[in-house]
Design an enzyme around this catalytic site. Structure first.
Site, PDB file in Angstrom:
ATOM      1  N   ARG A  53       2.159  78.707  87.630  1.00 55.84           N
ATOM      2  CA  ARG A  53       2.269  77.415  86.965  1.00 55.84           C
ATOM      3  C   ARG A  53       3.661  77.307  86.371  1.00 55.84           C
ATOM      4  O   ARG A  53       4.436  78.242  86.405  1.00 55.84           O
ATOM      5  CB  ARG A  53       1.212  77.277  85.889  1.00 55.84           C
ATOM      6  CG  ARG A  53       1.033  78.553  85.017  1.00 55.84           C
ATOM      7  CD  ARG A  53       0.695  78.278  83.601  1.00 55.84           C
ATOM      8  NE  ARG A  53       1.709  77.497  82.946  1.00 55.84           N
ATOM      9  CZ  ARG A  53       2.856  77.962  82.472  1.00 55.84           C
ATOM     10  NH1 ARG A  53       3.166  79.231  82.598  1.00 55.84           N
ATOM     11  NH2 ARG A  53       3.702  77.162  81.867  1.00 55.84           N
ATOM     12  N   GLY A  54       3.965  76.124  85.884  1.00 57.16           N
ATOM     13  CA  GLY A  54       5.332  75.880  85.422  1.00 57.16           C
ATOM     14  C   GLY A  54       6.093  75.177  86.531  1.00 57.16           C
ATOM     15  O   GLY A  54       6.085  75.638  87.673  1.00 57.16           O
ATOM     16  N   ALA A  55       6.722  74.074  86.211  1.00 59.27           N
ATOM     17  CA  ALA A  55       7.332  73.239  87.248  1.00 59.27           C
ATOM     18  C   ALA A  55       8.240  74.014  88.209  1.00 59.27           C
ATOM     19  O   ALA A  55       8.056  73.955  89.428  1.00 59.27           O
ATOM     20  CB  ALA A  55       8.093  72.090  86.577  1.00 59.27           C
ATOM     21  N   ARG A  90      -0.636  69.768  93.085  1.00 58.31           N
ATOM     22  CA  ARG A  90      -0.548  69.299  91.695  1.00 58.31           C
ATOM     23  C   ARG A  90       0.467  68.161  91.695  1.00 58.31           C
ATOM     24  O   ARG A  90       1.570  68.317  92.196  1.00 58.31           O
ATOM     25  CB  ARG A  90      -0.116  70.408  90.719  1.00 58.31           C
ATOM     26  CG  ARG A  90      -1.178  71.471  90.483  1.00 58.31           C
ATOM     27  CD  ARG A  90      -0.784  72.408  89.348  1.00 58.31           C
ATOM     28  NE  ARG A  90      -0.981  71.784  88.036  1.00 58.31           N
ATOM     29  CZ  ARG A  90      -0.543  72.317  86.896  1.00 58.31           C
ATOM     30  NH1 ARG A  90       0.174  73.440  86.914  1.00 58.31           N
ATOM     31  NH2 ARG A  90      -0.777  71.722  85.741  1.00 58.31           N
ATOM     32  N   ASP A 244       8.150  68.612  83.211  1.00 59.50           N
ATOM     33  CA  ASP A 244       7.629  68.662  84.565  1.00 59.50           C
ATOM     34  C   ASP A 244       8.225  67.563  85.422  1.00 59.50           C
ATOM     35  O   ASP A 244       8.193  67.640  86.656  1.00 59.50           O
ATOM     36  CB  ASP A 244       6.101  68.558  84.524  1.00 59.50           C
ATOM     37  CG  ASP A 244       5.490  69.795  83.888  1.00 59.50           C
ATOM     38  OD1 ASP A 244       5.428  69.845  82.647  1.00 59.50           O
ATOM     39  OD2 ASP A 244       5.119  70.724  84.627  1.00 59.50           O
TER      40      ASP A 244
HETATM   41  C1  LIG Z   1       9.415  75.477  82.779  1.00 59.34           C
HETATM   42  S1  LIG Z   1       8.342  74.213  83.212  1.00 59.34           S
HETATM   43  C2  LIG Z   1       7.009  74.553  82.239  1.00 59.34           C
HETATM   44  C3  LIG Z   1       6.160  73.339  82.071  1.00 59.34           C
HETATM   45  O1  LIG Z   1       5.042  73.402  82.965  1.00 59.34           O
HETATM   46  C4  LIG Z   1       3.880  73.436  82.168  1.00 59.34           C
HETATM   47  O2  LIG Z   1       2.789  72.811  82.767  1.00 59.34           O
HETATM   48  P1  LIG Z   1       1.661  73.739  83.461  1.00 59.34           P
HETATM   49  O3  LIG Z   1       1.416  74.903  82.553  1.00 59.34           O
HETATM   50  O4  LIG Z   1       0.475  72.797  83.576  1.00 59.34           O
HETATM   51  O5  LIG Z   1       2.227  74.129  84.795  1.00 59.34           O
HETATM   52  C5  LIG Z   1       4.278  72.723  80.896  1.00 59.34           C
HETATM   53  O6  LIG Z   1       4.318  71.324  81.039  1.00 59.34           O
HETATM   54  C6  LIG Z   1       5.631  73.318  80.680  1.00 59.34           C
HETATM   55  O7  LIG Z   1       6.494  72.631  79.813  1.00 59.34           O
END
Ligand SMILES: CSC[C@H]1O[C@H](OP(=O)(O)O)[C@H](O)[C@@H]1O
Length: 364
Positions: A53-55, A90, A244
């Site tokens: 996860r993480g953009a 996603r 994101d």
């Molecule tokens: C470095 S981007 C991280 C960004 O992504 C996260 O979303 P998710 O955990 O649902 O993938 C979150 O918005 C973070 O800021």
């Protein structure tokens, strides 16, 4: 980053293999384990289940998923079919589409038999670029932290509030907002981080605390609703969050709850910075609130909570009564007017069309 003294990145590929290995984030902080993605279906599943996860990491994982898809079927039809299947995993983080567009552009005109090798080369390049880009972001952002430290007469640590997880585990390495924290810390600037737990997936409570603890960065876990109170009482010097998707006009889409932090920061005159690589900018989008698709995730993320039982097994327990109706938007949009600045690998820009184009003139 190091885990128990061993250097890791969140995704890697043995050059002799066409599969990739990722850190399984659904097990952290209770267990550090990896997962091998064998094919495009595994990559899509890992993105959907937030194993990765993480953009930025979603983008790189999507790139390798595309390479594995072309390994198994390099046909013209699959050049687009694989793109669509992975892109649907996603919807909110633009990095997934950004990476897939580069992958497709670089293979589509090749002979089918040449596509897979080229795709792996491109995916490896995107992975390497993420590491370099986030290192540059960290350097740019650390200057902001140093300015606050100096302005306080070097009298106390800089208090930073962050939301969700934006560390090395959300990228290939370093991180975005947390990458700034690591760089400031490593440069000897005393920092303390208020870590939003970040309901409902608790990326802050599970991942950010784990990362910061592993790196020796002082931090305090707080419930999401405490941030405004801390800002009112002068306990926050700066907010650093990830993104994101950032529109060409500077609206920033990030984990649900970010917008509320930005409102509290504005009301308390706390600088609010969004930290992102250029790959997170959607140059074709203007108004984030009306244009960005906000992912709606499963109800059980809200009605249940994951944790570790006494025997070390990871369990989910129910919080809400069965049959409770749930809304679970996973992101929200902070309008540019609430953003002090955008920290990128090319510098810090005002959250505006002009600010972004000054940093990325090639975008026209
Ligand atoms: C470095 S981007 C991280 C960004 O992504 C996260 O979303 P998710 O955990 O649902 O993938 C979150 O918005 C973070 O800021």
């Amino acid at each position: 980053m190091k885990v128990d003294g061993v250097a890791y990145r969140s995704i890697w590929r043995d050059p002799s293999e066409t599969t990739v290995t990722v850190v399984d984030q659904t097990l952290l902080p209770h267990r550090f384990d990896t997962l091998k993605l064998m094919n495009v279906a595994d990559a899509i599943d890992a993105i959907k289940r937030m194993v990765v996860r993480g953009a930025p990491l979603i983008g790189v994982t999507g790139a390798y998923g595309y390479a594995m898809a072309l390994r198994d079927d390099p046909s013209d039809a699959n050049v687009d079919a694989a793109f669509d299947a992975i892109n649907a995993a996603r919807p909110t983080a633009v990095n997934l589409r950004w990476a897939l567009e580069i992958m497709r552009q670089e293979v589509r005109d090749l002979a089918p038999d040449d596509r897979a090798v080229a795709a792996y080369v491109t995916a490896d390049r995107l992975r390497a670029e993420d590491i370099e880009t986030n290192g540059a972001i960290a350097e740019q952002g650390a200057r902001l932290v140093r300015e606050i430290y100096e302005a306080n007469g070097r009298s106390r640590p800089v208090n930073i509030l962050t939301h969700c997880n934006t560390g090395w585990i959300a990228c290939v390495d370093w991180g975005t907002a947390l990458g700034v924290v690591y760089r400031a810390h490593d440069d000897g600037i005393p920092v303390h981080v208020w870590v939003d737990e970040t309901r409902p997936r608790n990326q802050g409570a599970s991942l950010t605390t784990w990362e910061l603890g592993s790196h020796g960065v002082p931090h305090t876990l707080i419930v999401d609703n405490a941030g405004g109170h801390l800002m009112q009482h002068g306990q926050v010097d700066i907010c650093l969050v990830g993104a994101d998707r950032v529109t060409a006009s500077g609206d920033a889409c990030n984990k649900i709850g970010t917008y509320l932090k930005a409102l509290a920061a504005k009301d308390n005159h706390v600088p609010f910075y969004v930290v992102l690589p250029g790959s997170t900018i959607d140059w074709g989008m203007q108004d984030g609130v009306t244009e960005i698709e906000i992912e709606e995730r499963a109800s059980d993320e809200v009605t249940h909570i994951s944790g570790v039982a006494g025997d070390g097994s990871i369990v989910k327990v129910r919080l809400a009564p069965k049959g409770t109706k749930v809304g679970n938007p996973a992101f929200d949009v902070t309008p540019a007017r609430l953003v002090t600045g955008l920290v990128t690998e090319r510098g810090v820009a005002p959250a505006s069309r002009e600010g972004l184009r000054a940093l990325y003139p090639e975008k026209g």
